[in-house]
Write an enzyme that holds these catalytic residues in place. Structure first.
Site, PDB file in Angstrom:
ATOM      1  N   TYR A 175       0.828  -1.197   0.000  1.00 27.33           N
ATOM      2  CA  TYR A 175       0.000   0.000   0.000  1.00 27.33           C
ATOM      3  C   TYR A 175       0.869   1.256   0.000  1.00 27.33           C
ATOM      4  O   TYR A 175       0.624   2.195  -0.771  1.00 27.33           O
ATOM      5  CB  TYR A 175      -0.916  -0.017   1.229  1.00 27.33           C
ATOM      6  CG  TYR A 175      -1.936   1.094   1.260  1.00 27.33           C
ATOM      7  CD1 TYR A 175      -3.064   1.050   0.444  1.00 27.33           C
ATOM      8  CD2 TYR A 175      -1.787   2.192   2.105  1.00 27.33           C
ATOM      9  CE1 TYR A 175      -4.014   2.063   0.474  1.00 27.33           C
ATOM     10  CE2 TYR A 175      -2.731   3.209   2.136  1.00 27.33           C
ATOM     11  CZ  TYR A 175      -3.835   3.140   1.324  1.00 27.33           C
ATOM     12  OH  TYR A 175      -4.769   4.142   1.342  1.00 27.33           O
ATOM     13  N   LYS A 179       1.119   4.358  -2.850  1.00 29.41           N
ATOM     14  CA  LYS A 179       0.831   5.761  -2.535  1.00 29.41           C
ATOM     15  C   LYS A 179       2.061   6.652  -2.675  1.00 29.41           C
ATOM     16  O   LYS A 179       1.945   7.823  -3.068  1.00 29.41           O
ATOM     17  CB  LYS A 179       0.235   5.862  -1.136  1.00 29.41           C
ATOM     18  CG  LYS A 179      -1.127   5.196  -0.986  1.00 29.41           C
ATOM     19  CD  LYS A 179      -2.153   5.761  -1.963  1.00 29.41           C
ATOM     20  CE  LYS A 179      -3.545   5.198  -1.715  1.00 29.41           C
ATOM     21  NZ  LYS A 179      -4.555   5.755  -2.651  1.00 29.41           N
TER      22      LYS A 179
END
Length: 270
Positions: A175, A179
């Protein structure tokens, strides 16, 4: 004796004072595409933009849910339409943006999280997260920018990123990677498209209570970790991001591009 205030128009009566005019946060006359709009942060962003006067196109994969939301929006006097869309399908997304655009505002809140220790990351999970959070976000932003450039219009393109695009996190290697990459392309696109009047920014929340984050809040160890890191002493709620997205979309942020607006309760202040 010389009066040192004589040339100061604010020094005394009879001198007109010209005050700066504050910019508007209103969005009348603008059309906003909000992806991931069926729930959570995306829905909150759609509500905030509609309440500020924008026509909002709510996009997500669940058509029936979108239609129910659009009916609710219209019942409040807001202009809204539904668009069934999976931004992981880059080609279909580009066609939809061409058909329904150009969009003055983009808020991409579509996202995926598959958390776990980095040593256990499966390639399928990696590809799924990157396919949506990075590949889908990149080409969606590109498609909306192309429409604006072709129409000769300025715009505000916003990706809902995360505080995890700036720091690491437990069980969040994939994740975080997605990002951090979003933050990178946002800066590069802002440089390239600034001359067209197109602003590109990210909105970076901390943990916000939504269906996506609910599994985390069921883990007492993770809850302790979150509460220790958020300096304001509370977990985020969807309304915490709503004012921020209106700001970035509006003329109030006319000189803001290539940056990340942190809505993290001080998490990244360390």
């Amino acid at each position: 004796m010389t009066d040192s205030n004589a040339s100061d128009p604010a020094a005394g009566p009879g001198f007109p004072v010209e005050l700066p005019r504050p910019p508007s946060f209103r969005l009348e006359g603008r059309t906003a595409l909000v992806t991931g709009a069926s729930s959570g942060i995306g829905l909150g962003c759609a509500v905030a933009l509609a309440d500020a006067g924008a026509k909002v196109v709510l996009a997500a994969r669940r058509q029936s849910r979108l239609e129910a939301l659009v009916a609710t929006f219209r019942g409040r006097g807001w202009a809204a339409e539904a668009l069934a869309l999976d931004i992981a399908d880059v080609e279909a997304t580009a066609r939809a943006v061409t058909q329904y655009g150009p969009f003055d505002v983009l808020v991409n809140s579509a996202g995926l999280a598959r958390h776990g220790p980095a040593v256990d990351t499966a390639t399928a999970d990696f590809d799924a997260v990157m396919g949506l959070n990075l590949r889908g976000a990149y080409f969606l932003t590109q498609a909306v920018a192309r429409g604006l450039i072709a129409a000769g219009k300025p715009g505000s393109l916003i990706t809902v990123s995360s505080q995890m695009g700036h720091v690491g996190g437990i069980d969040r290697a994939v994740y975080c990677a997605s990002k951090f990459a979003v933050e990178g392309f946002t800066k590069a696109m802002a440089i390239e498209w600034g001359g067209y009047g197109i602003r590109v920014n990210t909105l970076c929340p901390t943990f916000i209570r939504t269906p996506l984050t609910e599994p985390t809040f069921k883990d007492p160890e993770r809850v302790r970790w979150i509460e220790e890191k958020i300096k304001l002493g509370r977990v985020g709620e969807v309304p915490d991001v709503m004012g921020s997205v209106v700001y970035l979309a509006s003329d109030a942020a006319a000189l803001v591009t290539g940056t990340a607006l942190m809505v993290d309760g001080g998490w990244t202040a360390d």
